[in-house]
Design a protein around this motif. Structure first.
Motif, PDB file in Angstrom:
ATOM      1  N   PRO A  15       0.767  -1.162   0.103  1.00  0.00           N
ATOM      2  CA  PRO A  15       0.004  -0.031  -0.067  1.00  0.00           C
ATOM      3  C   PRO A  15       1.038   1.475   0.074  1.00  0.00           C
ATOM      4  CG  PRO A  15      -0.743  -1.798   1.615  1.00  0.00           C
ATOM      5  CD  PRO A  15       0.535  -2.183   0.917  1.00  0.00           C
ATOM      6  N   LEU A  16       1.725   1.274   0.755  1.00  0.00           N
ATOM      7  CA  LEU A  16       2.778   2.377   0.824  1.00  0.00           C
ATOM      8  C   LEU A  16       3.300   2.605  -0.191  1.00  0.00           C
ATOM      9  CD1 LEU A  16       4.340   2.416   4.482  1.00  0.00           C
ATOM     10  CD2 LEU A  16       2.863   4.149   3.438  1.00  0.00           C
ATOM     11  N   ALA A  43       4.056   5.567  -5.454  1.00  0.00           N
ATOM     12  CA  ALA A  43       3.889   5.776  -6.920  1.00  0.00           C
ATOM     13  C   ALA A  43       3.142   6.970  -7.451  1.00  0.00           C
ATOM     14  CB  ALA A  43       3.911   4.340  -7.472  1.00  0.00           C
ATOM     15  N   VAL A  44       1.842   6.774  -6.866  1.00  0.00           N
ATOM     16  CA  VAL A  44       0.871   7.414  -7.190  1.00  0.00           C
ATOM     17  C   VAL A  44       1.259   8.936  -7.204  1.00  0.00           C
ATOM     18  CG1 VAL A  44      -1.481   8.322  -7.019  1.00  0.00           C
ATOM     19  CG2 VAL A  44      -1.004   5.964  -7.254  1.00  0.00           C
ATOM     20  N   ALA A  45       1.791   9.327  -5.958  1.00  0.00           N
ATOM     21  CA  ALA A  45       2.302  10.588  -5.515  1.00  0.00           C
ATOM     22  C   ALA A  45       3.307  11.145  -6.664  1.00  0.00           C
ATOM     23  CB  ALA A  45       2.687  10.697  -4.245  1.00  0.00           C
ATOM     24  N   LEU A  85       3.578  14.698 -13.474  1.00  0.00           N
ATOM     25  CA  LEU A  85       2.833  15.250 -14.466  1.00  0.00           C
ATOM     26  C   LEU A  85       2.394  16.616 -14.259  1.00  0.00           C
ATOM     27  CD1 LEU A  85       1.113  13.196 -16.489  1.00  0.00           C
ATOM     28  CD2 LEU A  85      -0.876  13.446 -15.084  1.00  0.00           C
ATOM     29  N   VAL A  86       2.277  17.055 -13.204  1.00  0.00           N
ATOM     30  CA  VAL A  86       2.118  18.412 -13.040  1.00  0.00           C
ATOM     31  C   VAL A  86       3.201  19.243 -13.190  1.00  0.00           C
ATOM     32  CG1 VAL A  86       1.803  20.142 -10.997  1.00  0.00           C
ATOM     33  CG2 VAL A  86       0.638  18.058 -10.922  1.00  0.00           C
TER      34      VAL A  86
END
Lengths: 183, 264
Positions: free
Chosen positions: B71-72, B77-79, B85-86
């Motif tokens: 989960p971590l 990875a998503v962050a 992307l930003v």
């Protein structure tokens, strides 16, 4: 057996109390009264039952399954002790030898050391059975000790019903002769 | 084996007398020690499995290293992906200036003041507060728009106008030539260069961004359009100027006032 398979040791005690005498005598008669061999085979059988508790599936009567295990153990014993299978003992020569042995046992039963009639009768019967060819003896013991029907014995020994009937008839005739001698 | 059970399984070949005699004499039992050993083995077997089952219930299910940190790791990875992307997205503020940055490269002339006409130079000098677009840094050009309205809508308007400026730049030489032939009496010489036109137009567009334009800016816009030969555009701008300020002519340079009087 199913309850024991789920971890209920008390269920095994009930099961064992119900069948222990018959299985013990099954081995004792096959061993010709040799208690040490009967003890060994009896223990092996029940340890096998204990080991198979989680794999047991109620596909037949428990007694049928139990005597199937007992008979396999008996066959193994015969192979290791005499170097032959039970089936090889069914020819006519063996039958003739068995009949001679019955006569010899009948002569030996006149031993004066046997004090009581019961003891004498037991000796005669057991001696007569010991001289019955193994397959006939096996059918007889499965019937009178295991309580198996003719069909069950046929299924267990992989023989036809007629064959089992013939074996039983032969064993009864032998033992009846021994009993008549007593009376 | 009970007598009842034995009788129940009687076969056609059975002999009742013999069976009874057999039952009388066949009563051996396994030794108690053997019974005890077998029952002990049975208890041990169930006890072992029960303890194992209890241990399995008590022990939390084994989770591998990957399972525990999954989960971590997924959150990290998503962050990280979102951050990248930003960062890689183009910023709206940078879009419009990037078009403007191309202006000097596409403009052939570099020093419009030196080759321009006096009228054009005057028109440009009239807007002394705002330096020419070609010399103004990008930030100072866009700063008024950002200061007035931080919304991207303003930037998009800026971009649109900058595009219009580019189009005007392309059409400037032609417009200048046409103006020279159509209005020979005009005070603007025909040798107005495309560079001057571009500079003046860009300046006008830059002033458009700084809304609302004051009177000086409007006068400068009229002068710039006039200087590049866009007489019609200058006249239109003057009309609009007059609509806002009736004394618009007074803001015009002296050289344009005679022409302004001809504009209805």
């Amino acid at each position: 057996m199913r309850a024991y398979g789920q971890g209920d040791a008390r269920a095994f005690e009930v099961l064992y109390a119900r069948h222990k005498a018959a299985t013990y005598r099954y081995f004792l008669r096959h061993a010709g009264g040799d208690a040490a061999t009967a003890d060994e085979l009896h223990q092996d059988l029940w340890l096998k039952v204990i080991g198979a508790r989680e794999r047991y599936e109620a596909q037949a009567k428990l007694s049928t399954w139990l005597y199937t295990l007992a008979r396999h153990r008996m066959v193994d014993h015969w192979r290791s002790r005499h170097g032959m299978a039970l089936e090889s003992l069914e020819d006519e020569a063996i039958v003739m030898q068995a009949e001679e042995s019955v006569a010899a046992a009948r002569a030996g039963s006149d031993d004066p050391l046997h004090a009581t009639v019961d003891a004498e009768a037991r000796q005669r019967l057991f001696a007569a059975l010991a001289d019955v060819p193994p397959l006939q003896r096996d059918a007889f013991l499965l019937h009178v000790e295991g309580g198996l029907s003719l069909e069950e014995i046929a299924g267990l020994t992989a023989a036809s019903g007629e064959t089992v009937k013939s074996r039983l008839r032969y064993a009864y005739r032998r033992l009846r002769a021994a009993l008549e001698d007593m009376t | 084996m009970s007598n009842h059970e034995r009788e129940g399984s009687r076969t056609p070949v059975a002999d009742d007398a013999l069976d009874r005699a057999w039952q009388q004499v066949s009563d051996e039992q396994p030794p108690p020690a053997l019974d005890a050993a077998i029952i002990a083995a049975a208890h041990k077997s169930t006890q072992g499995s029960n303890e194992q089952a209890q241990a399995n219930r008590a022990r939390p299910p084994y989770r591998s290293w990957l399972t525990r940190w999954q989960p971590l790791a997924a959150a990290a990875a998503v962050a990280g992906l979102a951050f990248v992307l930003v960062q890689s997205l183009p910023r709206d503020r940078d879009v419009a200036p990037s078009l403007r940055m191309e202006e000097p490269a596409t403009t052939p002339a570099a020093a419009p003041e030196k080759t321009g006409s006096p009228a054009a130079r005057e028109a440009i000098e009239a807007k002394s507060a705002t330096p020419p677009a070609s010399t103004v840094p990008r930030e100072s050009v866009t700063a008024p728009a950002v200061a007035i309205d931080q919304k991207s809508e303003a930037d998009s308007v800026t971009a649109k106008r900058a595009t219009e400026v580019d189009q005007r730049q392309l059409a400037a030489p032609e417009t200048a030539g046409r103006a020279a032939s159509a209005a020979p009496a005009a005070p603007v010489p025909a040798q107005t260069t495309a560079a001057q036109a571009a500079t003046a137009t860009a300046e006008a567009a830059t002033r458009d961004n700084a809304a609302p334009p004051d009177a000086t800016d409007r006068a400068a816009r009229v002068a710039a359009l006039y200087a590049v030969g866009d007489i019609d555009g200058a006249a239109e701008a003057l009309r609009k100027f007059r609509a806002v300020d009736p004394g618009a002519d007074s803001y015009l340079p002296e050289s344009l006032r005679a022409w302004a009087r001809t504009v209805e």
